[in-house]
Design a protein around this motif. Structure first.
Motif, PDB file in Angstrom:
ATOM      1  N   PHE A 127     -14.176   9.871 -29.610  1.00 35.28           N
ATOM      2  CA  PHE A 127     -12.742  10.222 -29.629  1.00 35.28           C
ATOM      3  C   PHE A 127     -12.471   8.878 -28.936  1.00 35.28           C
ATOM      4  O   PHE A 127     -12.782   8.269 -27.893  1.00 35.28           O
ATOM      5  CB  PHE A 127     -12.361  11.293 -29.178  1.00 35.28           C
TER       6      PHE A 127
ATOM      7  N   GLU B 191      -6.687   7.299 -26.782  1.00 32.94           N
ATOM      8  CA  GLU B 191      -5.389   8.003 -27.008  1.00 32.94           C
ATOM      9  C   GLU B 191      -5.376   9.346 -27.302  1.00 32.94           C
ATOM     10  O   GLU B 191      -4.755  10.418 -26.898  1.00 32.94           O
ATOM     11  CB  GLU B 191      -4.519   7.073 -27.948  1.00 32.94           C
ATOM     12  N   LEU B 192      -6.617   9.545 -28.159  1.00 34.10           N
ATOM     13  CA  LEU B 192      -6.626  10.932 -28.476  1.00 34.10           C
ATOM     14  C   LEU B 192      -7.362  11.822 -27.266  1.00 34.10           C
ATOM     15  O   LEU B 192      -6.996  13.049 -27.365  1.00 34.10           O
ATOM     16  CB  LEU B 192      -7.987  11.179 -29.683  1.00 34.10           C
TER      17      LEU B 192
ATOM     18  N   SER C  93      -1.455  11.823 -21.386  1.00 36.92           N
ATOM     19  CA  SER C  93      -1.235  10.865 -22.734  1.00 36.92           C
ATOM     20  C   SER C  93      -0.519   9.754 -22.208  1.00 36.92           C
ATOM     21  O   SER C  93      -0.908   8.593 -22.875  1.00 36.92           O
ATOM     22  CB  SER C  93      -0.062  11.691 -23.335  1.00 36.92           C
TER      23      SER C  93
END
Length: 489
Positions: free
Chosen positions: A73, A76-77, A448
């Motif tokens: 992953f 950002e994810l 995030s």
């Protein structure tokens, strides 16, 4: 002379001098341990649950970003996952804590344990991002190392219900301290176990990380068992009466006395028609039906205080979310190349410093006051946080991290005492749940943002933003609540 003989002289040998308390006993009382020893068994069960839960959170947090990186992953994810998990947890926590006093605190804790078990099983068996995300939202996974789910609000409200006001600060301090001890044990054991599985047994990164979530589910089962051991004393009296568990002659006598007092007024007639509304300290109590009966009504003073607290708590938690423990492990691993075992030791030291800080906070609050302790311990931590990215030396960065850890959570117990003392007893669970929801909501925004900065190689910006908003929180608390009157019981 005979007259002189009639006045007996005092026997100094027979005079008993009150023994002075030993230094050890004075220390035990000073740090609040005496209050924990003398507390009801339910208090010790809740503190034990806090310890083992934080062991699980500490283990899961240390390897979360590393686990997701091993699964392929992106940064950002990973940041999106943390934010979505915390935001999803807001809805579940808000619902459970809002109705906890009406549904039963023990039932809510048991349900939370089942959710925690479910999420651990999914994380140990799946590598699909969206399935993991759903499991983290529906279940209980802590991406930040901090409390998630309904546990903390329900437990802290129950603790305030079980112990008197004069020992509440001591109990909350030990509750926070034991949580830090659990987190320290979790990070240290996780790092050592993962390193052993990889180096000695040749397990892959993914397989070794999944073993941690198996242990996570096991802890959930232990919590489930101990939750079933809690007594009915944890519940509000109104809940027990509705369940038919609290109908005594004493209650009947009180009801008869109340009826006699009301008999000469029109209030009795209104009460018989279920239309009475009594005002106590600005709070309206009415006979509501359906789901409205489960929702607590807040007093006017509590509403005013909460409206000020919400934006301040939001700022502090937003800063915390920008640099949560998962991102800190990523930062030190990425910048200094620290492996899992060393990360475990590093975070163990940090949690150990936080545990010592919690003890100091308990003593400090007795001398300086609750609000002063909240600010004077948290403000240095906020400033030090912004200094961590300024050094490229691992030793200096570790020292800053340890000092920040030791002061960062010193305000936790005083803050919970503060919140529990400015609202009425029947409001505590819902208000503490609301504060945790606000914290979780704002904490969920930060990851995030940090993920975006990390993807661009500018993660240091998150540290500076976090420092700024946390300092603003400290100034706000001092400005609005320095002279706040506490203890509404």
């Amino acid at each position: 002379m005979a007259g002189e003989d009639s006045y007996p002289t005092p026997d100094t040998q027979s005079l008993e001098v009150a023994p002075r308390p030993s230094k050890l006993r004075s220390l035990v009382r000073e740090v609040g341990l005496q209050a924990l020893i003398e507390a009801p068994s339910d208090v010790r069960i809740l503190c034990f649950q806090r310890v083992i839960r934080m062991v699980a959170y500490g283990q899961a947090t240390l390897i979360l970003t590393l686990y997701f990186t091993a699964l392929g992953f992106s940064d950002e994810l990973i940041g999106f996952f943390m934010s979505a998990t915390l935001l999803g947890d807001v809805c579940i926590s808000f619902f459970l804590t809002l109705f906890a006093d009406s549904l039963g605190r023990r039932r809510v804790l048991i349900l939370g344990c089942a959710m925690m078990f479910f999420s651990g099983v999914v994380f140990a068996t799946s590598d699909n991002f969206w399935i993991l995300l759903v499991a983290a939202i529906v279940g209980v996974i802590s991406p930040s190392g901090a409390e998630v789910g309904p546990f903390r609000a329900v437990e802290e409200s129950t603790l305030a219900h079980l112990v008197p006001t004069e020992t509440r600060s001591d109990i909350y301090s030990w509750y926070a301290l034991l949580g830090r001890v659990g987190a320290a044990v979790g990070t240290l054991s996780c790092g050592a176990l993962v390193q052993y599985l990889q180096d000695s047994l040749g397990w892959s990164n993914v397989r070794s990380y999944r073993s941690i979530y198996i242990f996570y589910s096991s802890i959930a089962l232990v919590k489930l068992y101990t939750s079933c051991k809690l007594s009915e004393k944890c519940e509000l009296e109104s809940f027990l009466i509705r369940q038919g568990q609290k109908v005594t002659e004493h209650d009947a006598d009180e009801e008869a006395e109340d009826a006699m007092l009301l008999q000469s007024t029109e209030e009795l007639e209104e009460a018989l028609r279920d239309e009475v509304v009594l005002e106590e300290d600005g709070v309206s109590h009415s006979n509501k039906s359906g789901i409205r009966a489960l929702i607590p009504t807040l007093s006017s003073r509590s509403r005013k205080t909460i409206l000020i607290l919400i934006p301040l708590i939001f700022l502090d938690a937003f800063g915390q979310g920008l640099v949560n423990n998962s991102w800190l492990t990523y930062y030190f691993n990425d910048k200094f190349g620290i492996k899992e075992a060393s990360l475990g030791i590093m975070f163990f030291i940090g949690h150990a410093c936080a545990s010592i800080g919690a003890l100091i906070a308990a003593s400090t609050a007795k001398r300086l006051g609750i609000v002063q302790t909240m600010v004077l311990t948290h403000l240095p931590s906020s400033i030090i946080l912004g200094m961590i990215p300024a050094t490229n030396n691992l030793f200096i960065a570790t020292v800053l991290f340890a000092f920040r850890s030791g002061t960062n959570m010193m305000d936790t117990a005083p803050r919970q005492v503060f919140i529990s003392s400015i609202v009425l007893s029947e409001e505590r669970t819902s208000v503490m749940g609301l504060m945790n929801v606000v914290r979780t909501l704002s904490t969920g925004i930060g990851p995030s943002i940090t993920g975006a900065f990390a993807g661009q190689g500018n993660m240091w910006i998150s540290f500076e933003i976090a420092m700024a908003v946390k300092v603003l929180y400290d100034v706000g608390i001092l400005s609005f609540f320095l002279r706040e009157k506490l203890d509404r019981s």
